[in-house]
Design an enzyme around this catalytic site. Structure first.
Site, PDB file in Angstrom:
ATOM      1  N   LYS A  24       0.836  -1.205   0.000  1.00  0.00           N
ATOM      2  CA  LYS A  24       0.000   0.000   0.000  1.00  0.00           C
ATOM      3  C   LYS A  24       0.875   1.262   0.000  1.00  0.00           C
ATOM      4  CE  LYS A  24      -3.587   0.129   2.847  1.00  0.00           C
ATOM      5  NZ  LYS A  24      -4.966   0.514   2.625  1.00  0.00           N
ATOM      6  N   ARG A  93      -3.071   2.907   9.027  1.00  0.00           N
ATOM      7  CA  ARG A  93      -3.426   1.622   8.401  1.00  0.00           C
ATOM      8  C   ARG A  93      -2.197   0.752   8.198  1.00  0.00           C
ATOM      9  NH1 ARG A  93      -8.410   2.845   5.173  1.00  0.00           N
ATOM     10  NH2 ARG A  93      -8.494   5.110   5.096  1.00  0.00           N
ATOM     11  N   GLY A 102      -7.847  -7.682   5.592  1.00  0.00           N
ATOM     12  CA  GLY A 102      -8.611  -7.810   6.834  1.00  0.00           C
ATOM     13  C   GLY A 102      -7.866  -8.493   7.971  1.00  0.00           C
ATOM     14  N   MET A 104      -4.971  -7.456   9.485  1.00  0.00           N
ATOM     15  CA  MET A 104      -4.344  -6.573  10.468  1.00  0.00           C
ATOM     16  C   MET A 104      -5.224  -5.355  10.721  1.00  0.00           C
ATOM     17  SD  MET A 104      -0.379  -6.961   9.497  1.00  0.00           S
ATOM     18  CE  MET A 104      -0.679  -6.622   7.785  1.00  0.00           C
ATOM     19  N   ARG A 337      -3.543  -0.608  -6.643  1.00  0.00           N
ATOM     20  CA  ARG A 337      -2.637  -1.765  -6.783  1.00  0.00           C
ATOM     21  C   ARG A 337      -3.019  -2.493  -8.062  1.00  0.00           C
ATOM     22  NH1 ARG A 337      -5.576  -5.024  -1.924  1.00  0.00           N
ATOM     23  NH2 ARG A 337      -7.548  -5.091  -3.006  1.00  0.00           N
ATOM     24  N   HIS A 453      -2.391 -43.664  -4.665  1.00  0.00           N
ATOM     25  CA  HIS A 453      -2.625 -44.312  -5.948  1.00  0.00           C
ATOM     26  C   HIS A 453      -3.822 -43.710  -6.677  1.00  0.00           C
ATOM     27  CE1 HIS A 453      -4.184 -47.433  -8.628  1.00  0.00           C
ATOM     28  NE2 HIS A 453      -2.912 -47.542  -8.934  1.00  0.00           N
ATOM     29  N   SER A 792      15.859 -40.266 -16.010  1.00  0.00           N
ATOM     30  CA  SER A 792      14.559 -39.632 -15.773  1.00  0.00           C
ATOM     31  C   SER A 792      14.342 -39.615 -14.263  1.00  0.00           C
ATOM     32  CB  SER A 792      13.453 -40.422 -16.471  1.00  0.00           C
ATOM     33  OG  SER A 792      12.204 -39.847 -16.140  1.00  0.00           O
ATOM     34  N   CYS A 860       9.728 -37.502 -14.514  1.00  0.00           N
ATOM     35  CA  CYS A 860       8.428 -38.113 -14.781  1.00  0.00           C
ATOM     36  C   CYS A 860       7.601 -38.293 -13.515  1.00  0.00           C
ATOM     37  CB  CYS A 860       8.590 -39.441 -15.514  1.00  0.00           C
ATOM     38  SG  CYS A 860       9.492 -40.665 -14.556  1.00  0.00           S
ATOM     39  N   TYR A 880      13.409 -32.235 -20.451  1.00  0.00           N
ATOM     40  CA  TYR A 880      11.948 -32.296 -20.573  1.00  0.00           C
ATOM     41  C   TYR A 880      11.287 -32.573 -19.231  1.00  0.00           C
ATOM     42  CZ  TYR A 880      12.336 -37.414 -20.363  1.00  0.00           C
ATOM     43  OH  TYR A 880      12.587 -38.693 -19.965  1.00  0.00           O
TER      44      TYR A 880
HETATM   45  C1  PEP Z   1       8.342 -41.701  -9.424  1.00  0.00           C
HETATM   46  O1  PEP Z   1       8.702 -42.403  -8.488  1.00  0.00           O
HETATM   47  O2  PEP Z   1       8.478 -40.471  -9.465  1.00  0.00           O
HETATM   48  C2  PEP Z   1       7.677 -42.325 -10.579  1.00  0.00           C
HETATM   49  C3  PEP Z   1       7.358 -41.618 -11.636  1.00  0.00           C
HETATM   50  O3  PEP Z   1       7.350 -43.636 -10.466  1.00  0.00           O
HETATM   51  P1  PEP Z   1       6.039 -44.197  -9.712  1.00  0.00           P
HETATM   52  O4  PEP Z   1       5.204 -43.018  -9.327  1.00  0.00           O
HETATM   53  O5  PEP Z   1       5.400 -45.091 -10.669  1.00  0.00           O
HETATM   54  O6  PEP Z   1       6.673 -44.901  -8.554  1.00  0.00           O
END
Ligand code: PEP
Ligand code: MG
Length: 909
Positions: A24, A93, A102, A104, A337, A453, A792, A860, A880
Site C-alpha cells: 500500500k 493503516r 482484513g 491486520m 494496486r 494411488h 529420468s 516423470c 523435458y
Molecule cells: C516416481 O517415483 O516419481 C515415478 C514416476 O514412479 P512411480 O510413481 O510409478 O513410482
C-alpha cells in the site's frame, strides 16, 4: 555509520519499494510521484516493525521521525493535529509487502478528542458527523489498541438505538451520539483503569504500535501460513490525512477497476456510494451505484477520476484497482494496486494489453499462470444449483463428476455397460481397482493423500478424484457408505468436486469448459461450440495466443505419462512431444493378473517361462498400440516396477477363504491352487513393500521378466517398421541404486535386441536409461551415467525416500499437523522440495553430464506437471518434463513462462 531511516514521506518512495514500504505504501508513493491527488501522509517502514518485533518496543528514533513527518503533513494541508479551529485527523493503516486483507488493524479519525470534536463539527457544518466520527474512533481504538472486547461497544450502541426507538446507526442524532461517546469513554476507563487518551499524539503513537502488534495476531499468522507468506517480513504503517466522503452530497467514496476483473471485459468498472465512507461500501449497508452514475452526479470529479485511471493503467501497464473518495467535489486517491482477477480475466486482459501496445507478448506470458489455465480446463458444478453436502475430503484431481456409487470393478464396469455414469468408491484404491477406475467418471476414497494411488492414477486419466474423505465410512462388504445417520447404498447417485474436495448427495448439474474443447479439439471447434459468444471467443483467442507463444519460447520439452494408445493419443492432441513414462505394470492387471500369479507360484523355470510366453504377444500388442499412437515421437517404456504383492490377492482375505474351505471339508484342484497361492503370498509378503522387492530388483530376482518386456518392445518396433511407421521407444529401468544393476539389465537388453535385429534384419538402436528415484542413484549419478543413455528423475519415489515419508500414508496421517506447525507449507509430493529433493536432482544432473555432456535428462514424477517445480526443472537444465496428459497444456505454458522469466532475471542481475 549512517543512521537508519525508519519513516518516509509518500514523496520519498516508489512502487519498487514494497519490501520497505509495504504494498500500500509503495503504491501511494508511486501515485504521489505521478502527481495524482493523494491525501498527504507518510509510511513507517517494515524495518521499524521488525525492530519493534525483535526488541518489543518501538525504536525511539521512530517517534522523532514521526514528529517531523506529521509536521510536514500539517504544512501540506494547512491543518494541525489537535488544533482548536481546523483539526487535522489521521488514518493509521497497516500495509505489508503482500496483501493480507482484513488480517491486520486500522484506526481512523486519530486526533479527535473532547476539544477537537466541536471544531470538526463547525468545519464540517455537521454536528452529528463529528460525534459519529468520535464514537467510531473510541470504538476502533478501544478494540484494536486497548484490546477491549468489542461486544461491550456494540452492546452499548444497540441499547442506545433501542432507547431511541431506531434500528439503524445512521438514525441516531448528535445528542444521542454525544451520550454514546460518554458511555464509550466510561467503558474504556472501567476496562483499562485510565481515561481514553485525549492527546492526539499519544493516540497516534499507540495506534502505530497496535498495527505493528497486529502482525502477530493468531489470524494473521494463520493467513500467512496458508498463503505461504514469510513470518519475518513485518508490516509497514501508513499514516495519512483523513478525507471525508460522508460530509454532504457532493461527497462520496468508491472502488473501481480499469477493466472488469471478473470477465476481463475492457472498459472501466466500479461502484460508487454518495455520502459515505469506505467502510460503508465494503459492509454493503446501502446499494452502491455503478461508476457511470458518478458522471451524472459530479461530471468534473468523474472526468478527473477517469483520467487518473487511465494514467495508472498506462503507468502500471496492467489492470489496476483503485479506492477513491470525493470530499466536497474534490477527488482524492486513497489506494491503488495491480488488481486481482479471475483466470479468464487474466488471459483476456494480458492479450488486450498486448493489442494496445502497452506490453509485449513475453510480458503477457508472465501475467498468466498454469494454475489459471488449469482452472479454465475443468468442468464445474453449476454454482446456481442446489446441493446437499455429505463430506469434504481432499480435491486430488479437479473436475466435477456425478454418478452412481459402485464399490468394485465388477459393479463399476457392469453399470457403465448399462450406460450409467459411475463413481468408484473405495476405502483406498490399489492397482487392482484400475478397471473400475477406467469405467468410472470419478473416484472417491476415504483414505489416502494427493499422491496416493487413486490420486495419481486419476490425474493421469484426467479424471475427477476426491481422496481422504475420512468422515465417510466405506463399508465395501455391505456395499454402503455411512455418514452420520445417513446411509448411501450402491447405485445411489453422488456428486464429487475434485477441486474443493466436496462430496454431495444426488445429482448436481455441471457446465462444460470451452477452453477444454479448444485444448482437445482445436480453436475452430471450440469457437463453433461457443455459438458466437463474444466473451468466450475472446477468451479462446487469448488462451490460444498465449499458449502458442509459450511453445515458441520454451526450452523444456513436454511429454506425457501415458500407458495406453488411447491416453497417448489424448496427450498428443494436447501437445505432448513424447511419452516420458509408460507404467507397464498397468498392462498386467485384469485378466493378465493370473499370468503374473503363475510367474510367482512357478516351481520350475519351465513353468515360469510358459507364463512369460503367454504374456509376450499381449505385451507386444500393448507396445504396438502405444508406439503407433506416438509415431515418430520418443516413447519411454518403463520395465515393470511395483511390488508383486500388488498383483496377488490380499493375504487376510485369502487366508480366511482357505481356512473356511478347509473347515467345510472341501477339497479339489481349486482349493489346492488357492493353497499354493496362499503359500506364495506368504512368501512374498513384505513389511515395507515400497522399499522391498520392486523395480530393477524384480527383474534380477525373476530372470525372464524384463526379458519378456524387452523382447515385446523389440518385436513391436520391427512390426511397426514393416507398416512404414517410425517407432521411437526408450527402455527405462526403475529403482536403480547401483550402476551394476543397470549394467546387468543393459547387458541382457542389448543381447535380446541384437538377436531380434539379426533375425529381422532391422537395426534396433533403442536407448536404455534409468530412473533416478533413490538418493543413492542421484549421489552416484557419475557412475550410473556410464551405463545410461538417459536419466529420468522419479521425484515421487525420490521424495518418499529422501524424506522417509510413505507417499501412500503421510498425507492423511500427519501432514495436517505439519502444516499447522509450519514444518511444511505445501506437500513435497505436490511441489518439489527444492532444498532437499531438488538438491539431489541437481547433483544427479551435474554428475550425469560430467560424464556425458549431452546426457538427456527429464522428470516423470508428479512434479513434472506442477508449475513451481517446472520453473525449478528449467533452471536445473533438464531437457523435458513429463506429466499426465491432462496437465500437458499447463506444463507447456509454465515451461514458456520459465524461459521468459529466467531470461528477465538474468538480464537484470
Ligand atoms: C516416481 O517415483 O516419481 C515415478 C514416476 O514412479 P512411480 O510413481 O510409478 O513410482
Ligand atoms: Mg517410482
Amino acid at each position: 555509520m549512517t543512521q537508519q531511516q525508519y519513516v518516509y514521506m509518500f514523496s520519498e518512495g516508489d512502487r519498487d519499494q514494497k519490501d520497505l514500504l509495504g504494498g500500500k505504501g509503495a503504491n501511494l508513493a508511486e501515485m504521489v510521484k505521478l502527481g495524482l491527488p493523494v491525501p498527504p501522509g507518510f509510511t513507517i517502514s517494515t524495518n521499524a516493525c521488525r525492530a519493534y518485533l525483535s526488541e518489543g518496543k518501538v525504536p525511539p528514533e521512530v517517534r522523532v521521525e514521526v514528529t517531523r513527518s506529521v509536521r510536514d503533513v500539517e504544512d501540506q494541508i494547512g491543518r494541525h493535529l489537535g488544533d482548536s479551529e481546523e483539526p487535522l485527523l489521521l488514518s493509521v493503516r497497516s500495509g505489508a509487502k503482500f496483501s493480507m486483507p482484513g488480517m491486520m488493524e486500522t484506526v481512523l479519525n486519530v486526533g479527535l478528542n473532547d476539544d477537537t470534536v466541536g471544531p470538526l463539527a463547525d468545519f464540517a457544518g455537521d454536528e452529528r458527523f463529528a460525534w459519529d466520527s468520535y464514537r467510531r474512533l473510541i470504538q476502533m481504538f478501544g478494540k484494536t489498541v486497548l484490546d477491549i472486547d468489542s461486544d461491550l461497544f456494540s452492546d452499548a450502541l444497540d441499547a442506545r438505538k433501542e432507547a431511541a426507538g431506531v434500528t439503524a446507526d445512521i438514525d441516531l442524532d448528535a445528542e444521542q451520539l454525544k451520550a454514546l461517546v460518554k458511555e464509550y469513554k466510561e467503558i474504556v476507563e472501567r476496562k483499562t483503569g485510565t481515561p481514553f487518551p485525549q492527546s492526539p499524539r499519544k493516540q497516534l503513537d499507540m495506534a502505530i504500535e497496535a498495527v505493528f502488534r497486529s502482525w502477530n495476531t493468531e489470524r494473521a499468522r494463520l493467513y500467512r501460513r496458508r498463503e505461504r507468506i514469510p513470518d519475518d517480513l513485518g508490516t509497514a504503517v501508513n499514516v495519512q490525512a483523513m478525507v471525508f466522503g460522508n460530509l454532504a452530497d457532493a461527497s462520496g467514496t468508491g472502488v473501481c477497476f480499469t477493466r472488469d476483473p471478473s470477465s476481463g471485459h475492457s472498459g472501466v468498472y466500479g461502484d460508487y456510494l454518495a455520502n459515505a465512507q469506505g467502510e460503508d461500501v465494503v459492509a454493503g449497508i446501502r446499494n452502491t451505484l455503478p461508476l457511470a452514475e458518478l458522471e451524472k452526479l459530479d461530471k468534473s470529479a468523474y472526468r478527473e477520476l477517469r483520467s487518473a485511471m487511465r494514467r495508472l493503467e498506462t503507468h502500471y501497464r496492467d489492470l489496476c484497482d483503485i479506492e477513491f473518495t470525493i470530499e466536497r467535489g474534490h477527488l482524492w486517491m486513497l489506494q491503488t494496486r495491480v488488481g486481482k482477477r479471475t483466470p479468464a480475466a487474466a488471459f483476456r486482459v494480458a492479450t488486450q494489453l498486448v493489442d494496445e501496445a502497452l506490453i509485449t507478448m513475453d510480458e503477457a506470458l508472465e501475467r498468466v499462470t498454469g494454475e489459471q489455465l488449469n482452472q479454465l480446463l475443468f468442468p464445474q458444478f453449476d454454482p446456481e444449483a442446489e446441493r446437499v453436502l455429505l463430506a469434504t475430503g481432499m480435491g486430488a484431481s479437479p473436475g466435477a463428476a456425478v454418478g452412481e456409487v459402485a464399490f468394485d470393478n465388477e459393479s463399476a464396469t457392469s453399470r457403465k455397460a448399462d450406460g450409467h455414469d459411475v463413481i468408484l468408491v473405495r476405502r483406498e484404491t490399489s492397482p487392482e481397482d484400475l478397471p473400475g477406475m477406467i469405467a468410472a467418471v470419478g473416484v472417491l476414497t476415504a483414505r489416502g493423500g494427493k499422491t496416493s494411488h487413486a490420486a495419481v492414477v486419476a490425474r493421469g486419466m484426467g479424471m475427477c478424484a476426491v481422496v481422504g474423505a475420512d468422515d465417510l465410512v466405506v463399508d465395501v462388504a455391505h456395499k454402503q457408505i455411512r455418514v452420520g445417520e445417513r446411509v448411501i447404498n450402491e447405485g445411489d447417485v453422488i456428486a464429487i468436486d475434485g477441486k474443493s474436495g466436496e462430496v454431495f448427495l444426488g445429482d448436481v448439474p455441471v457446465v462444460d469448459s470451452p477452453v477444454m474443447t479448444y485444448i482437445s479439439d482445436g480453436l475452430e471447434a471450440a469457437k463453433a461450440a461457443s455459438d458466437g459468444d463474444v466473451e468466450t471467443d475472446e477468451l479462446l483467442d487469448a488462451v490460444h495466443r498465449l499458449l502458442t507463444h509459450a511453445d515458441d519460447r520454451r526450452r523444456l520439452r513436454v511429454r506425457a505419462n501415458a500407458d495406453t494408445g488411447e491416453d497417448a493419443e489424448r496427450a498428443r492432441a494436447r501437445g505432448a512431444e513424447g511419452i516420458g513414462l509408460c507404467r507397464t505394470e498397468h498392462q498386467f492387471l485384469g485378466d493378465r493378473r493370473k499370468n503374473i500369479e503363475a510367474v510367482i507360484v512357478a516351481e520350475t523355470d519351465e513353468d515360469r517361462q510358459a507364463a512369460f510366453d503367454e504374456l509376450l504377444p499381449l505385451q507386444r500388442a500393448d507396445f504396438i498400440e502405444l508406439l503407433a499412437a506416438m509415431d515418430g515421437l520418443p516413447t519411454t517404456i518403463r520395465l515393470i516396477d511395483p511390488p508383486l504383492h500388488e498383483f496377488l490377492p490380499n493375504i487376510t482375505d485369502l487366508s480366511v477363504e482357505v481356512a473356511l474351505a478347509e473347515e467345510r471339508g472341501e477339497s479339489g484342484p481349486e482349493l489346492e491352487r488357492a493353497k499354493v497361492l496362499l503359500e506364495a503370498v506368504r512368501r512374498t509378503h513384505e513389511q515395507n513393500p515400497m522399499l522391498g522387492l520392486r523395480g530393477v530388483r524384480l527383474g534380477l530376482r525373476f530372470p525372464g521378466l524384463f526379458a519378456l518386456q524387452i523382447r515385446a518392445i523389440g518385436e513391436a518396433v520391427v512390426e511397426l517398421r514393416k507398416q512404414g511407421k517410425d517407432p521411437q521407444p526408450e527402455i527405462m529401468v526403475p529403482l536403480i541404486g547401483s550402476v551394476r544393476e543397470l549394467y546387468l539389465v543393459r547387458g541382457e537388453a542389448e543381447e535380446i535386441l541384437a538377436e531380434i535385429g539379426k533375425t529381422s534384419g532391422e537395426a534396433l538402436d533403442v536407448p536404455i536409461g534409468c530412473m533416478i528415484e533413490l538418493p543413492r542413484a542421484a549421489l552416484t549419478a557419475r557412475r550410473i551415467a556410464h551405463a545410461a543413455d538417459f536419466f529420468s528423475f522419479g521425484t515421487n519415489d525420490l521424495t518418499q525416500t529422501t524424506w522417509g515419508f510413505s507417499r501412500d500414508d503421510v498425507e492423511t496421517e500427519f501432514f495436517p499437523a505439519y502444516f499447522d506447525n509450519g514444518v511444511l507449507t505445501i506437500s513435497p509430493f505436490e511441489t518439489l522440495d527444492e532444498y532437499g529433493v531438488g538438491r539431489l536432482v541437481e547433483i544427479g544432473v551435474e554428475g550425469g553430464r560430467s560424464v556425458k555432456e549431452n546426457l538427456k535428462t527429464g522428470v516423470c514424477g508428479e512434479h513434472g506437471g506442477d508449475p513451481e517445480s517446472i520453473h525449478f526443472f528449467h533452471r536445473t537444465g533438464l531437457d523435458y518434463v513429463s506429466c499426465s496428459p491432462f496437465r500437458v497444456p499447463v506444463a507447456r505454458l509454465e515451461a514458456g513462462r520459465a524461459a521468459v522469466m529466467t531470461r528477465d532475471a538474468s538480464s537484470t542481475a
